[in-house]
Design a protein around this motif. Structure first.
Motif, PDB file in Angstrom:
ATOM      1  N   THR A  39       0.881  -1.050   0.171  1.00 19.04           N
ATOM      2  CA  THR A  39       0.092  -0.131  -0.200  1.00 19.04           C
ATOM      3  C   THR A  39       0.909   1.286   0.110  1.00 19.04           C
ATOM      4  O   THR A  39       1.793   1.337   0.735  1.00 19.04           O
ATOM      5  CB  THR A  39      -0.992  -0.045   1.254  1.00 19.04           C
ATOM      6  N   LYS A  40       0.707   2.175  -0.808  1.00 13.44           N
ATOM      7  CA  LYS A  40       1.527   3.308  -1.089  1.00 13.44           C
ATOM      8  C   LYS A  40       0.318   4.383  -0.776  1.00 13.44           C
ATOM      9  O   LYS A  40      -0.655   4.672  -1.356  1.00 13.44           O
ATOM     10  CB  LYS A  40       2.030   3.451  -2.515  1.00 13.44           C
ATOM     11  N   VAL A  41       1.154   5.547   0.455  1.00  7.64           N
ATOM     12  CA  VAL A  41       0.186   6.581   0.768  1.00  7.64           C
ATOM     13  C   VAL A  41       0.801   7.660   0.380  1.00  7.64           C
ATOM     14  O   VAL A  41       2.268   7.801   0.536  1.00  7.64           O
ATOM     15  CB  VAL A  41       0.072   6.458   2.422  1.00  7.64           C
ATOM     16  N   THR A  42       0.595   8.374  -0.485  1.00  2.90           N
ATOM     17  CA  THR A  42       1.022   9.879  -0.784  1.00  2.90           C
ATOM     18  C   THR A  42       0.377  11.050   0.071  1.00  2.90           C
ATOM     19  O   THR A  42      -0.871  11.060  -0.039  1.00  2.90           O
ATOM     20  CB  THR A  42       0.951  10.339  -2.313  1.00  2.90           C
ATOM     21  N   TRP A  43       1.002  11.651   0.680  1.00  2.00           N
ATOM     22  CA  TRP A  43       0.541  12.830   1.658  1.00  2.00           C
ATOM     23  C   TRP A  43       1.140  13.938   1.484  1.00  2.00           C
ATOM     24  O   TRP A  43       2.331  14.394   1.729  1.00  2.00           O
ATOM     25  CB  TRP A  43       0.855  12.122   3.203  1.00  2.00           C
ATOM     26  N   ARG A  44       0.686  14.875   0.799  1.00  2.00           N
ATOM     27  CA  ARG A  44       1.187  16.174   0.465  1.00  2.00           C
ATOM     28  C   ARG A  44       0.648  17.215   1.536  1.00  2.00           C
ATOM     29  O   ARG A  44      -0.806  17.418   1.733  1.00  2.00           O
ATOM     30  CB  ARG A  44       0.870  16.480  -0.870  1.00  2.00           C
ATOM     31  N   ILE A  45       1.503  18.014   2.128  1.00  2.00           N
ATOM     32  CA  ILE A  45       1.012  19.027   3.142  1.00  2.00           C
ATOM     33  C   ILE A  45       1.533  20.523   2.378  1.00  2.00           C
ATOM     34  O   ILE A  45       2.726  20.778   2.533  1.00  2.00           O
ATOM     35  CB  ILE A  45       1.725  18.722   4.618  1.00  2.00           C
ATOM     36  N   GLU A  46       0.731  21.294   1.992  1.00  2.00           N
ATOM     37  CA  GLU A  46       0.911  22.651   1.742  1.00  2.00           C
ATOM     38  C   GLU A  46       0.775  23.548   2.766  1.00  2.00           C
ATOM     39  O   GLU A  46       0.308  23.380   3.751  1.00  2.00           O
ATOM     40  CB  GLU A  46       0.348  23.024   0.657  1.00  2.00           C
ATOM     41  N   ASN A  47       1.630  24.527   2.571  1.00  2.00           N
ATOM     42  CA  ASN A  47       1.950  25.706   3.776  1.00  2.00           C
ATOM     43  C   ASN A  47       2.311  24.976   4.918  1.00  2.00           C
ATOM     44  O   ASN A  47       1.722  25.179   6.157  1.00  2.00           O
ATOM     45  CB  ASN A  47       0.646  26.430   4.109  1.00  2.00           C
ATOM     46  N   PHE A  48       3.273  24.063   4.807  1.00  2.90           N
ATOM     47  CA  PHE A  48       3.867  23.368   5.994  1.00  2.90           C
ATOM     48  C   PHE A  48       4.021  24.113   7.421  1.00  2.90           C
ATOM     49  O   PHE A  48       4.016  23.587   8.263  1.00  2.90           O
ATOM     50  CB  PHE A  48       5.070  22.469   5.574  1.00  2.90           C
ATOM     51  N   SER A  49       4.882  25.166   6.976  1.00  2.95           N
ATOM     52  CA  SER A  49       5.293  26.104   8.213  1.00  2.95           C
ATOM     53  C   SER A  49       4.112  26.489   8.926  1.00  2.95           C
ATOM     54  O   SER A  49       4.115  27.046  10.066  1.00  2.95           O
ATOM     55  CB  SER A  49       5.810  27.324   7.592  1.00  2.95           C
ATOM     56  N   CYS A  50       2.802  26.345   8.525  1.00  4.61           N
ATOM     57  CA  CYS A  50       1.782  26.771   9.406  1.00  4.61           C
ATOM     58  C   CYS A  50       1.279  25.848  10.353  1.00  4.61           C
ATOM     59  O   CYS A  50       0.653  26.165  11.404  1.00  4.61           O
ATOM     60  CB  CYS A  50       0.653  27.035   8.403  1.00  4.61           C
ATOM     61  N   GLY A 150      14.644  20.095  -2.288  1.00  6.74           N
ATOM     62  CA  GLY A 150      13.231  20.329  -2.915  1.00  6.74           C
ATOM     63  C   GLY A 150      12.374  19.724  -1.797  1.00  6.74           C
ATOM     64  O   GLY A 150      11.401  19.294  -2.151  1.00  6.74           O
ATOM     65  N   TYR A 151      12.938  19.653  -0.325  1.00  3.74           N
ATOM     66  CA  TYR A 151      12.041  18.780   0.642  1.00  3.74           C
ATOM     67  C   TYR A 151      10.734  19.746   1.060  1.00  3.74           C
ATOM     68  O   TYR A 151       9.687  19.253   1.359  1.00  3.74           O
ATOM     69  CB  TYR A 151      12.561  18.475   1.742  1.00  3.74           C
ATOM     70  N   LEU A 152      10.970  21.147   0.963  1.00  2.03           N
ATOM     71  CA  LEU A 152       9.938  22.164   1.208  1.00  2.03           C
ATOM     72  C   LEU A 152       9.775  23.004   0.131  1.00  2.03           C
ATOM     73  O   LEU A 152      10.725  24.037  -0.083  1.00  2.03           O
ATOM     74  CB  LEU A 152      10.155  22.878   2.391  1.00  2.03           C
ATOM     75  N   LEU A 153       9.097  22.690  -1.090  1.00  2.00           N
ATOM     76  CA  LEU A 153       9.186  23.493  -2.227  1.00  2.00           C
ATOM     77  C   LEU A 153       7.947  24.245  -2.228  1.00  2.00           C
ATOM     78  O   LEU A 153       6.520  23.688  -2.110  1.00  2.00           O
ATOM     79  CB  LEU A 153       9.247  22.445  -3.466  1.00  2.00           C
ATOM     80  N   ASN A 154       8.008  25.546  -2.063  1.00  6.02           N
ATOM     81  CA  ASN A 154       6.858  26.373  -1.992  1.00  6.02           C
ATOM     82  C   ASN A 154       6.097  26.251  -0.806  1.00  6.02           C
ATOM     83  O   ASN A 154       4.962  26.175  -0.573  1.00  6.02           O
ATOM     84  CB  ASN A 154       6.111  26.393  -3.187  1.00  6.02           C
ATOM     85  N   ASP A 155       6.857  25.756   0.334  1.00 11.76           N
ATOM     86  CA  ASP A 155       6.473  25.373   1.708  1.00 11.76           C
ATOM     87  C   ASP A 155       5.455  24.266   1.488  1.00 11.76           C
ATOM     88  O   ASP A 155       4.601  24.121   2.227  1.00 11.76           O
ATOM     89  CB  ASP A 155       5.777  26.861   2.127  1.00 11.76           C
ATOM     90  N   PRO A 208       7.544  22.179  -9.108  1.00  8.72           N
ATOM     91  CA  PRO A 208       7.027  22.904  -8.020  1.00  8.72           C
ATOM     92  C   PRO A 208       5.798  23.487  -8.980  1.00  8.72           C
ATOM     93  O   PRO A 208       5.552  23.637  -9.999  1.00  8.72           O
ATOM     94  CB  PRO A 208       8.203  24.166  -8.347  1.00  8.72           C
ATOM     95  N   ALA A 209       4.706  23.868  -8.097  1.00  8.26           N
ATOM     96  CA  ALA A 209       3.434  24.132  -8.180  1.00  8.26           C
ATOM     97  C   ALA A 209       3.378  25.763  -8.574  1.00  8.26           C
ATOM     98  O   ALA A 209       4.146  26.288  -7.683  1.00  8.26           O
ATOM     99  CB  ALA A 209       2.371  23.443  -7.216  1.00  8.26           C
ATOM    100  N   ILE A 210       2.698  26.160  -9.313  1.00  6.47           N
ATOM    101  CA  ILE A 210       2.629  27.817  -9.438  1.00  6.47           C
ATOM    102  C   ILE A 210       1.564  28.070  -8.676  1.00  6.47           C
ATOM    103  O   ILE A 210       0.106  27.929  -8.785  1.00  6.47           O
ATOM    104  CB  ILE A 210       2.409  28.107 -10.844  1.00  6.47           C
ATOM    105  N   GLU A 211       1.863  28.832  -7.334  1.00 10.69           N
ATOM    106  CA  GLU A 211       0.784  29.441  -6.463  1.00 10.69           C
ATOM    107  C   GLU A 211       0.519  30.760  -6.786  1.00 10.69           C
ATOM    108  O   GLU A 211       1.088  31.752  -7.210  1.00 10.69           O
ATOM    109  CB  GLU A 211       1.670  29.553  -4.906  1.00 10.69           C
ATOM    110  N   PRO A 212      -0.821  30.851  -6.627  1.00  9.98           N
ATOM    111  CA  PRO A 212      -1.466  32.289  -6.732  1.00  9.98           C
ATOM    112  C   PRO A 212      -1.101  33.161  -5.840  1.00  9.98           C
ATOM    113  O   PRO A 212      -0.407  32.856  -4.626  1.00  9.98           O
ATOM    114  CB  PRO A 212      -3.119  32.210  -6.550  1.00  9.98           C
ATOM    115  N   GLU A 213      -0.848  34.411  -6.024  1.00  5.93           N
ATOM    116  CA  GLU A 213      -0.517  35.453  -5.030  1.00  5.93           C
ATOM    117  C   GLU A 213      -1.338  35.449  -3.887  1.00  5.93           C
ATOM    118  O   GLU A 213      -2.682  35.553  -3.953  1.00  5.93           O
ATOM    119  CB  GLU A 213      -0.671  36.725  -5.771  1.00  5.93           C
ATOM    120  N   ASP A 214      -0.677  35.454  -2.646  1.00  9.90           N
ATOM    121  CA  ASP A 214      -1.506  35.419  -1.259  1.00  9.90           C
ATOM    122  C   ASP A 214      -2.414  36.588  -1.292  1.00  9.90           C
ATOM    123  O   ASP A 214      -1.975  37.660  -1.326  1.00  9.90           O
ATOM    124  CB  ASP A 214      -0.247  35.264  -0.359  1.00  9.90           C
ATOM    125  N   PRO A 215      -3.615  36.326  -0.773  1.00 14.96           N
ATOM    126  CA  PRO A 215      -4.591  37.280  -0.440  1.00 14.96           C
ATOM    127  C   PRO A 215      -4.207  38.132   0.744  1.00 14.96           C
ATOM    128  O   PRO A 215      -3.595  37.467   1.628  1.00 14.96           O
ATOM    129  CB  PRO A 215      -5.920  36.851  -0.531  1.00 14.96           C
TER     130      PRO A 215
END
Length: 431
Positions: A39-50, A150-155, A208-215
């Motif tokens: 069983t392969k589990v893929t777990w992406r956490i964006e804005n990891f520093s939050c 590349g461990y934290l790419l775009n957080d 790397p994903a292209i992130e929208p500008e932060d509101p």
């Protein structure tokens, strides 16, 4: 699945995917019920520093009928390292003698160069208090935060886990994790589990994903304040079907344990279900004012109860850790007491040997002192005789001359003595 959580002006998002890898042509499993499935589990956490929690749990997933979950310590369980563990998720339902084998591997993916990813594999028997296994020092925070990696790419942090109940040695390997080969593995989506992304169609990639500008905070507050006002002023007609569906979701949530509910991240979606039931109005099934008040009160207290339950479990786990530490220390102290007594007995034996050696040393010391005194006596007498010998040698020629003269004198005397003797003998007959 996607979970959003406020972090100042940001959100951290969790995207989740479970797949089944089937090794093609793998050697026969050592276990009679082994199937070669991973069983392969893929777990992406964006804005990891939050993430501010000390421990962060994944969704539950099933491997060979057993429920599991992953947990990470973003700041480290011990020391300044990211920690990651595999944990049995349904401990309450298991019998006291339960035991589950699993081999597992974790990877923090370098999203720039997958071959530079950090991966570790192990296997363990999960049982009793040993319901979680993993790596306390999986990756140093300094490496995780290094912008050159590349461990934290775009957080965004991409975690992969590989789990199997098959006992085939080496089924999960470092190579398997870093080099996915479609010719050697069949892949199918796990039953009942959808790719966890915002629209269930997002493919997890290394690029790397292209992130929208932060509101800004002002933008978000203005938008949601206007939406809240609009929704409050609008008259929403709730159908009986919608009410039943909302009730079914609430019933499903209430059948979960408070801790599982806390870990599921389902509180935010349930808030809408509470509003639907509180707004439902349909002839004889209309809820009373008191029942609506109870629903609204439940909405307020549900998350609080889940938080309290999670805190209670955390406290119990903390106590279990301390209890295990206490048992370890107690065992070590008992071993130290036994060893102390053994060493004390050994010291006494050595002391007795030293006492016997001391007597022998004293006797030898006395003999040595006698020999030293004798040696000094020999030295003094020899020194005196040497002086006498040197004095004799200075007059030796004189003594030799006197000896030679004495020798001549002795011979002269003897000759004269012989003549006198002969003379006396010659006159004996005449008298």
């Amino acid at each position: 699945m996607e979970v959003n959580s406020k972090c100042g002006s940001n959100l951290f998002k969790v995207m989740w995917k479970v797949e089944i890898l089937k090794a093609v042509g793998c050697r026969k499993s050592q276990s009679k019920d082994g199937n070669g499935e991973i069983t392969k589990v893929t777990w992406r956490i964006e804005n990891f520093s939050c993430i501010k929690r000390q421990k962060f749990y994944s969704e539950h997933f099933t491997v060979d009928g057993n429920k599991w979950r992953l947990s990470i310590h973003p700041k480290g369980n011990k020391g300044d390292h990211l920690s990651i563990y595999l944990e049995v998720a349904d401990l309450i339902t298991l019998p006291p003698w339960w035991s589950i084998y699993a081999q597992y591997g974790f990877a923090i993916i370098d999203q720039i160069d997958r071959q530079a990813s950090i991966a570790k594999v192990a296997d363990a028997e999960f049982k009793g208090k040993e319901s979680g296994w993993g790596f306390t020092s999986f990756l140093a925070r300094s490496e995780l935060d290094d912008p050159k990696r590349g461990y934290l790419l775009n957080d965004s942090c991409l975690v992969e886990a590989y789990i199997s109940g098959d006992r085939t040695e080496g089924l999960i390997s470092h190579e398997l994790i870093l080099k996915t080969d479609s010719d050697k593995h069949e892949t199918r989506e796990a039953d009942g589990v959808k790719a966890a992304a915002i629209d269930n169609r997002t493919t997890l990639k290394s690029e790397p994903a292209i992130e929208p500008e932060d509101p800004t905070d002002e933008d978000m507050n203005t938008l949601f304040s206007s939406l809240e006002s609009k929704l409050l002023n609008s008259k929403i007609v709730v159908s009986q079907g919608a009410a039943k569906e909302a009730l079914a979701k609430l019933d499903e949530a209430m059948n979960m344990t408070p801790v599982d509910f806390y870990n599921s991240g389902k509180f935010s979606p349930l808030q809408q279900e509470f509003k639907i039931l509180a707004s439902f109005n349909y002839s004889s099934t209309t809820l009373t004012t008191e029942q609506k008040k109870v629903l609204l009160a439940m909405e307020e207290s549900l998350k609080e109860l889940a938080d309290r339950a999670a805190k209670a479990v955390e406290d119990k786990n903390y106590f279990s850790e301390k209890e295990s530490m206490k048992l370890t220390i107690t065992h070590s102290l008992g071993s130290n007491v036994v060893r102390y007594k053994e060493v004390e007995s050994e010291v006494k034996q050595v002391d007795r040997k030293l006492a016997a050696f001391h007597e022998q040393v004293e006797e030898a010391q006395k003999a040595r002192e006698n020999m030293l005194a004798e040696r000094k006596g020999i030295f003094r007498s020899s020194k005196r005789m040497k002086v006498e010998l040197e004095a004799l040698e200075t007059k030796w020629a004189e003594y030799e001359a006197k000896a030679e003269a004495a020798d001549k004198e002795e011979k002269t005397v003897e000759a004269e003595w012989g003549r006198m003797k002969d003379f006396i003998s010659s006159i004996k007959g005449k008298i």
